[in-house]
Design an enzyme around this catalytic site. Structure first.
Site, PDB file in Angstrom:
ATOM      1  N   ASP A 125       0.813  -1.222   0.000  1.00 49.47           N
ATOM      2  CA  ASP A 125       0.000   0.000   0.000  1.00 49.47           C
ATOM      3  C   ASP A 125       0.840   1.263   0.000  1.00 49.47           C
ATOM      4  O   ASP A 125       0.308   2.366   0.050  1.00 49.47           O
ATOM      5  CB  ASP A 125      -0.952   0.004   1.203  1.00 49.47           C
ATOM      6  CG  ASP A 125      -0.221   0.051   2.536  1.00 49.47           C
ATOM      7  OD1 ASP A 125       1.021  -0.078   2.532  1.00 49.47           O
ATOM      8  OD2 ASP A 125      -0.898   0.211   3.580  1.00 49.47           O
ATOM      9  N   LYS A 156      18.172  38.040 -14.783  1.00 48.65           N
ATOM     10  CA  LYS A 156      17.076  37.332 -15.450  1.00 48.65           C
ATOM     11  C   LYS A 156      15.763  37.660 -14.768  1.00 48.65           C
ATOM     12  O   LYS A 156      15.708  38.154 -13.643  1.00 48.65           O
ATOM     13  CB  LYS A 156      17.314  35.817 -15.412  1.00 48.65           C
ATOM     14  CG  LYS A 156      17.123  35.215 -14.028  1.00 48.65           C
ATOM     15  CD  LYS A 156      17.153  33.697 -14.034  1.00 48.65           C
ATOM     16  CE  LYS A 156      16.795  33.181 -12.631  1.00 48.65           C
ATOM     17  NZ  LYS A 156      16.872  31.740 -12.524  1.00 48.65           N
ATOM     18  N   ARG A 174      12.018  35.629 -13.920  1.00 50.05           N
ATOM     19  CA  ARG A 174      11.326  34.340 -13.924  1.00 50.05           C
ATOM     20  C   ARG A 174       9.819  34.594 -13.854  1.00 50.05           C
ATOM     21  O   ARG A 174       9.279  34.883 -12.782  1.00 50.05           O
ATOM     22  CB  ARG A 174      11.774  33.488 -12.739  1.00 50.05           C
ATOM     23  CG  ARG A 174      11.240  32.059 -12.774  1.00 50.05           C
ATOM     24  CD  ARG A 174      11.610  31.294 -11.513  1.00 50.05           C
ATOM     25  NE  ARG A 174      13.035  31.059 -11.389  1.00 50.05           N
ATOM     26  CZ  ARG A 174      13.694  30.079 -11.965  1.00 50.05           C
ATOM     27  NH1 ARG A 174      13.039  29.241 -12.759  1.00 50.05           N
ATOM     28  NH2 ARG A 174      14.985  29.923 -11.787  1.00 50.05           N
ATOM     29  N   ASP A 210      26.535  27.271 -10.054  1.00 51.07           N
ATOM     30  CA  ASP A 210      25.269  27.375  -9.337  1.00 51.07           C
ATOM     31  C   ASP A 210      25.187  26.214  -8.358  1.00 51.07           C
ATOM     32  O   ASP A 210      25.968  25.252  -8.450  1.00 51.07           O
ATOM     33  CB  ASP A 210      24.088  27.351 -10.311  1.00 51.07           C
ATOM     34  CG  ASP A 210      22.889  28.138  -9.797  1.00 51.07           C
ATOM     35  OD1 ASP A 210      22.876  28.483  -8.601  1.00 51.07           O
ATOM     36  OD2 ASP A 210      21.963  28.385 -10.584  1.00 51.07           O
ATOM     37  N   ASP A 219      17.765  22.111 -11.985  1.00 41.15           N
ATOM     38  CA  ASP A 219      16.512  21.355 -11.992  1.00 41.15           C
ATOM     39  C   ASP A 219      16.106  21.057 -13.431  1.00 41.15           C
ATOM     40  O   ASP A 219      16.513  20.065 -14.007  1.00 41.15           O
ATOM     41  CB  ASP A 219      15.439  22.127 -11.229  1.00 41.15           C
ATOM     42  CG  ASP A 219      14.164  21.318 -11.016  1.00 41.15           C
ATOM     43  OD1 ASP A 219      14.084  20.180 -11.523  1.00 41.15           O
ATOM     44  OD2 ASP A 219      13.245  21.805 -10.341  1.00 41.15           O
ATOM     45  N   THR A 222      17.323  27.864 -16.738  1.00 37.37           N
ATOM     46  CA  THR A 222      18.201  28.999 -16.449  1.00 37.37           C
ATOM     47  C   THR A 222      19.568  28.801 -17.084  1.00 37.37           C
ATOM     48  O   THR A 222      20.105  29.692 -17.759  1.00 37.37           O
ATOM     49  CB  THR A 222      18.356  29.176 -14.930  1.00 37.37           C
ATOM     50  OG1 THR A 222      17.092  29.533 -14.365  1.00 37.37           O
ATOM     51  CG2 THR A 222      19.372  30.268 -14.610  1.00 37.37           C
TER      52      THR A 222
END
Length: 310
Positions: free
Chosen positions: A38, A192, A194, A218, A222, A226
């Site tokens: 489960d 930049k 976003r 950096d 992800d 960028t």
């Protein structure tokens, strides 16, 4: 130390955990973790840890199950009468949700800090938090490691002439400035905007990049929007070559394809998160030795800051 030490691992990154234990000169402790049909989890230490100094290694992506595993193992350790248990979290998830930037949202990184403390962690060891102020969310000691040590060592051994270190956004300027100083390079950054989560739009490049070899730095990648948008802008501004270094290779969604299609020549990452698949452009450097040395220093109550002396 008279107190025995034991290193255990959750299932999120067994390769790194084994490398840390090997670098320390030991083996991972015996532990059982399984999932029921489960979806519920089960965790048990298969050896006595009473009175021991336990280090529990667990990164958090994908966040749900791995965080729950970590909480259960911390709880089990406290109930097994350990002397101290340290949560070793190479990648601390939910670190991007570190403030209330909109109405009616959760400050989830603070929630995770509370959960770790309530589950029984006596201290936390992590690397390259996305937001350094998260250290203040904890009411227990937190030791913060930096992957810059392995990246700087790599680029000192493989020197790049006419180098400029570029921050792909304003938030990484402090990190980029540190790299530029230690590598004797010039500095530039990208301003930049976003418009929404996981969508980056490059606006302006501040600094001289024409005719130079670029190194972007950096803390995490992800979806790679960028990074790849920045690489395109840098190439249009006359950059000779483009390299990037990032601690945490989340690489979700279209990240791999974006990197393959981008002007980036090489991407260096660490093994805080296992790669979903190999790529000719991506090279992995291990941070196992840094964590092993930090564990040794915590166990013997020595200073951690000596790890960052350059």
């Amino acid at each position: 130390m008279d107190t025995p030490l034991a290193i255990f691992s959750g299932r999120s990154n067994l390769a790194l955990s084994r490398a840390i234990a090997e670098s320390y000169g030991t083996k991972l402790g015996d532990i059982t973790i399984k999932s029921f049909s489960d979806g519920e989890l089960y965790a048990k230490y298969e050896q006595s840890i009473r009175g021991e100094d336990v280090f529990l290694i667990q990164s958090t992506p994908p966040p749900g199950d791995n965080i729950m595993e970590l909480l259960m193992l911390l709880d089990a350790a406290k109930r097994a009468s350990v002397k101290r248990v340290t949560a070793v979290i190479p990648y601390f998830g939910y670190a991007r949700q570190d403030r209330k930037d909109q109405p009616r949202v959760s400050i989830t990184s603070k929630l995770i800090a509370n959960l770790l403390t309530e589950a029984g962690a006596d201290r936390v060891l992590t690397m390259d938090l996305h937001a350094s102020q998260i250290q203040g969310f904890f009411d227990i000691p937190l030791d913060h490691l930096y992957a810059s040590r392995v990246f700087v060592d790599h680029y000192r051994k493989n020197q790049i002439g006419n180098l400029v270190v570029v921050a792909p956004d304003v938030g990484s300027i402090k990190m980029a400035r540190s790299y530029s100083k230690r590598l004797g390079a010039s500095l530039a950054f990208i301003d930049k905007r976003r418009p929404k989560q996981n969508v980056a739009e490059v606006m302006n490049i501040i600094g001289e990049v024409e005719g130079k070899n670029v190194l972007m730095v950096d803390d995490l990648i992800d979806t790679a929007g960028t990074l790849t948008n920045a690489s395109v802008a840098l190439k249009k501004r006359g950059a000779l070559s483009i390299r990037a270094a990032s601690t945490h290779p989340i690489l979700s969604g279209p990240a791999y394809q974006r990197i393959e299609d981008s002007p980036i020549d090489e991407l260096l990452v660490t093994d805080t998160i296992p790669l979903r698949k190999p790529s000719e452009k991506i090279k992995v450097l291990s941070v196992a030795n840094i964590f092993a040395e930090a564990i040794q220093r915590i166990h013997t109550n020595d200073t951690i800051s000596a790890l960052f002396d350059d």
